[in-house]
Design a protein around this motif. Sequence first.
Motif, PDB file in Angstrom:
ATOM      1  N   GLU A   1       0.815  -1.221   0.000  1.00 40.11           N
ATOM      2  CA  GLU A   1       0.000   0.000   0.000  1.00 40.11           C
ATOM      3  C   GLU A   1       0.848   1.270   0.000  1.00 40.11           C
ATOM      4  OE1 GLU A   1      -3.276   2.242  -0.439  1.00 40.11           O
ATOM      5  OE2 GLU A   1      -3.233   0.059  -0.550  1.00 40.11           O
ATOM      6  N   ALA A   2       2.007   1.234   0.626  1.00 38.85           N
ATOM      7  CA  ALA A   2       2.875   2.417   0.683  1.00 38.85           C
ATOM      8  C   ALA A   2       3.385   2.825  -0.700  1.00 38.85           C
ATOM      9  CB  ALA A   2       4.057   2.155   1.611  1.00 38.85           C
ATOM     10  N   LEU A   3       3.396   1.895  -1.662  1.00 33.94           N
ATOM     11  CA  LEU A   3       3.878   2.211  -3.014  1.00 33.94           C
ATOM     12  C   LEU A   3       2.756   2.460  -4.027  1.00 33.94           C
ATOM     13  CD1 LEU A   3       6.830  -0.336  -3.355  1.00 33.94           C
ATOM     14  CD2 LEU A   3       6.930   2.111  -2.835  1.00 33.94           C
ATOM     15  N   VAL A   4       1.526   2.194  -3.637  1.00 28.47           N
ATOM     16  CA  VAL A   4       0.406   2.323  -4.576  1.00 28.47           C
ATOM     17  C   VAL A   4       0.261   3.758  -5.078  1.00 28.47           C
ATOM     18  CG1 VAL A   4      -2.121   2.247  -4.748  1.00 28.47           C
ATOM     19  CG2 VAL A   4      -0.866   0.309  -3.792  1.00 28.47           C
ATOM     20  N   LYS A   5       0.197   4.727  -4.154  1.00 25.05           N
ATOM     21  CA  LYS A   5       0.021   6.121  -4.589  1.00 25.05           C
ATOM     22  C   LYS A   5       1.208   6.638  -5.390  1.00 25.05           C
ATOM     23  CE  LYS A   5      -3.611   7.971  -1.740  1.00 25.05           C
ATOM     24  NZ  LYS A   5      -4.047   9.039  -0.874  1.00 25.05           N
ATOM     25  N   PRO A   6       2.443   6.415  -4.944  1.00 27.03           N
ATOM     26  CA  PRO A   6       3.564   6.891  -5.769  1.00 27.03           C
ATOM     27  C   PRO A   6       3.537   6.313  -7.191  1.00 27.03           C
ATOM     28  CG  PRO A   6       4.370   6.320  -3.594  1.00 27.03           C
ATOM     29  CD  PRO A   6       2.924   5.898  -3.649  1.00 27.03           C
ATOM     30  N   PHE A   7       3.229   5.024  -7.325  1.00 27.21           N
ATOM     31  CA  PHE A   7       3.155   4.437  -8.653  1.00 27.21           C
ATOM     32  C   PHE A   7       1.951   4.962  -9.425  1.00 27.21           C
ATOM     33  CE2 PHE A   7       6.471   1.621  -7.488  1.00 27.21           C
ATOM     34  CZ  PHE A   7       6.968   1.099  -8.678  1.00 27.21           C
ATOM     35  N   GLY A   8       0.798   4.996  -8.769  1.00 31.16           N
ATOM     36  CA  GLY A   8      -0.415   5.479  -9.433  1.00 31.16           C
ATOM     37  C   GLY A   8      -0.310   6.925  -9.883  1.00 31.16           C
ATOM     38  N   TYR A   9       0.318   7.751  -9.068  1.00 33.70           N
ATOM     39  CA  TYR A   9       0.480   9.167  -9.414  1.00 33.70           C
ATOM     40  C   TYR A   9       1.623   9.363 -10.406  1.00 33.70           C
ATOM     41  CZ  TYR A   9      -2.578  10.684  -5.539  1.00 33.70           C
ATOM     42  OH  TYR A   9      -3.645  10.903  -4.701  1.00 33.70           O
ATOM     43  N   GLY A  10       2.664   8.546 -10.316  1.00 33.17           N
ATOM     44  CA  GLY A  10       3.858   8.750 -11.139  1.00 33.17           C
ATOM     45  C   GLY A  10       3.786   8.164 -12.539  1.00 33.17           C
ATOM     46  N   LEU A  11       3.121   7.022 -12.705  1.00 33.93           N
ATOM     47  CA  LEU A  11       3.084   6.378 -14.014  1.00 33.93           C
ATOM     48  C   LEU A  11       2.533   7.269 -15.132  1.00 33.93           C
ATOM     49  CD1 LEU A  11       2.174   2.650 -13.277  1.00 33.93           C
ATOM     50  CD2 LEU A  11       4.282   3.543 -14.260  1.00 33.93           C
ATOM     51  N   PRO A  12       1.449   8.012 -14.903  1.00 36.14           N
ATOM     52  CA  PRO A  12       0.969   8.872 -15.993  1.00 36.14           C
ATOM     53  C   PRO A  12       2.014   9.900 -16.442  1.00 36.14           C
ATOM     54  CG  PRO A  12      -0.710   8.667 -14.297  1.00 36.14           C
ATOM     55  CD  PRO A  12       0.535   8.027 -13.759  1.00 36.14           C
ATOM     56  N   PHE A  13       2.792  10.425 -15.509  1.00 31.65           N
ATOM     57  CA  PHE A  13       3.820  11.398 -15.873  1.00 31.65           C
ATOM     58  C   PHE A  13       4.947  10.741 -16.667  1.00 31.65           C
ATOM     59  CE2 PHE A  13       1.669  13.561 -12.406  1.00 31.65           C
ATOM     60  CZ  PHE A  13       1.505  14.833 -12.948  1.00 31.65           C
ATOM     61  N   LEU A  14       5.295   9.510 -16.309  1.00 29.60           N
ATOM     62  CA  LEU A  14       6.293   8.767 -17.081  1.00 29.60           C
ATOM     63  C   LEU A  14       5.778   8.506 -18.494  1.00 29.60           C
ATOM     64  CD1 LEU A  14       8.932   7.195 -17.403  1.00 29.60           C
ATOM     65  CD2 LEU A  14       7.783   5.217 -16.353  1.00 29.60           C
ATOM     66  N   GLU A  15       4.513   8.112 -18.610  1.00 36.76           N
ATOM     67  CA  GLU A  15       3.931   7.844 -19.925  1.00 36.76           C
ATOM     68  C   GLU A  15       3.907   9.108 -20.786  1.00 36.76           C
ATOM     69  OE1 GLU A  15       1.015   4.146 -18.594  1.00 36.76           O
ATOM     70  OE2 GLU A  15       0.247   6.197 -18.505  1.00 36.76           O
ATOM     71  N   VAL A  16       3.542  10.236 -20.202  1.00 35.27           N
ATOM     72  CA  VAL A  16       3.527  11.503 -20.959  1.00 35.27           C
ATOM     73  C   VAL A  16       4.945  11.908 -21.342  1.00 35.27           C
ATOM     74  CG1 VAL A  16       3.009  13.974 -20.786  1.00 35.27           C
ATOM     75  CG2 VAL A  16       1.313  12.298 -20.044  1.00 35.27           C
ATOM     76  N   ALA A  17       5.905  11.708 -20.446  1.00 34.43           N
ATOM     77  CA  ALA A  17       7.304  12.035 -20.767  1.00 34.43           C
ATOM     78  C   ALA A  17       7.802  11.178 -21.929  1.00 34.43           C
ATOM     79  CB  ALA A  17       8.190  11.840 -19.545  1.00 34.43           C
ATOM     80  N   LEU A  18       7.474   9.888 -21.923  1.00 34.11           N
ATOM     81  CA  LEU A  18       7.853   9.016 -23.039  1.00 34.11           C
ATOM     82  C   LEU A  18       7.187   9.484 -24.332  1.00 34.11           C
ATOM     83  CD1 LEU A  18       7.672   5.518 -21.299  1.00 34.11           C
ATOM     84  CD2 LEU A  18       9.735   6.672 -22.144  1.00 34.11           C
ATOM     85  N   ALA A  19       5.918   9.876 -24.231  1.00 29.76           N
ATOM     86  CA  ALA A  19       5.204  10.375 -25.411  1.00 29.76           C
ATOM     87  C   ALA A  19       5.904  11.595 -25.996  1.00 29.76           C
ATOM     88  CB  ALA A  19       3.756  10.709 -25.058  1.00 29.76           C
ATOM     89  N   LEU A  20       6.307  12.524 -25.142  1.00 29.14           N
ATOM     90  CA  LEU A  20       6.971  13.742 -25.621  1.00 29.14           C
ATOM     91  C   LEU A  20       8.323  13.435 -26.256  1.00 29.14           C
ATOM     92  CD1 LEU A  20       6.080  16.217 -22.736  1.00 29.14           C
ATOM     93  CD2 LEU A  20       5.158  16.194 -25.068  1.00 29.14           C
TER      94      LEU A  20
END
Length: 195
Positions: A64-83
């Motif tokens: 549970e301690a990693l759920v929010k960091p991953f859930g919040y961070g993955l979209p930013f990683l995906e957008v960065a890869l897209a750019l």
Amino acid sequence: MIADQMVRPGRAASRGARRQSAADWVGTAARLGLAVVWAWAGLAKIGDPEAAAQAVRAYRILPEALVKPFGYGLPFLEVALALLLLVGLGTRIAALVSGVLLLVYIGSIASVWARGISIDCGCFGGGGAVSASHTAYLQEILRDLGFLLVVGWLVRRPRSRCSLDGWLAGSWVPSPATPGRSKTDRQMGGGVAGR
């Protein structure tokens, strides 16, 4: 006979240049297609980080301690890869990171499928528990395997048209009159034909 020998190397070079040009266009389509996928996935989740975290939680893989960091961070990683893929900067590296991320997604989907957990993957927003009749694990895995083929092309051959990688290397868009040679190469007498 001598004239035939002189013409053949030119034809071979022309065919090679056409193949190179076609491969560059395939690379461009692969790069831009993958950029659209990551942009769509990231932008669909970035506006609702709680839903993204809930989608990660539904897999029951991370503590549970990693759920929010991953859930919040993955979209930013995906957008960065897209750019990066959109502008063609660090294409091979962006493709490698994309490949790792897709393998994680495939493994995660296979994991919930094997454990009998019924969820929507949340790949393009949403996510979370659903009824067993609404799961599409096989289709999601096959889709991601298709994206891995695109990634494989870009890792093996990251060169593409209209990319910052090409511009930094001095070959933004080769002239149609002299395939494989950039404007700078033609001005300096270098390039494919001058090497």
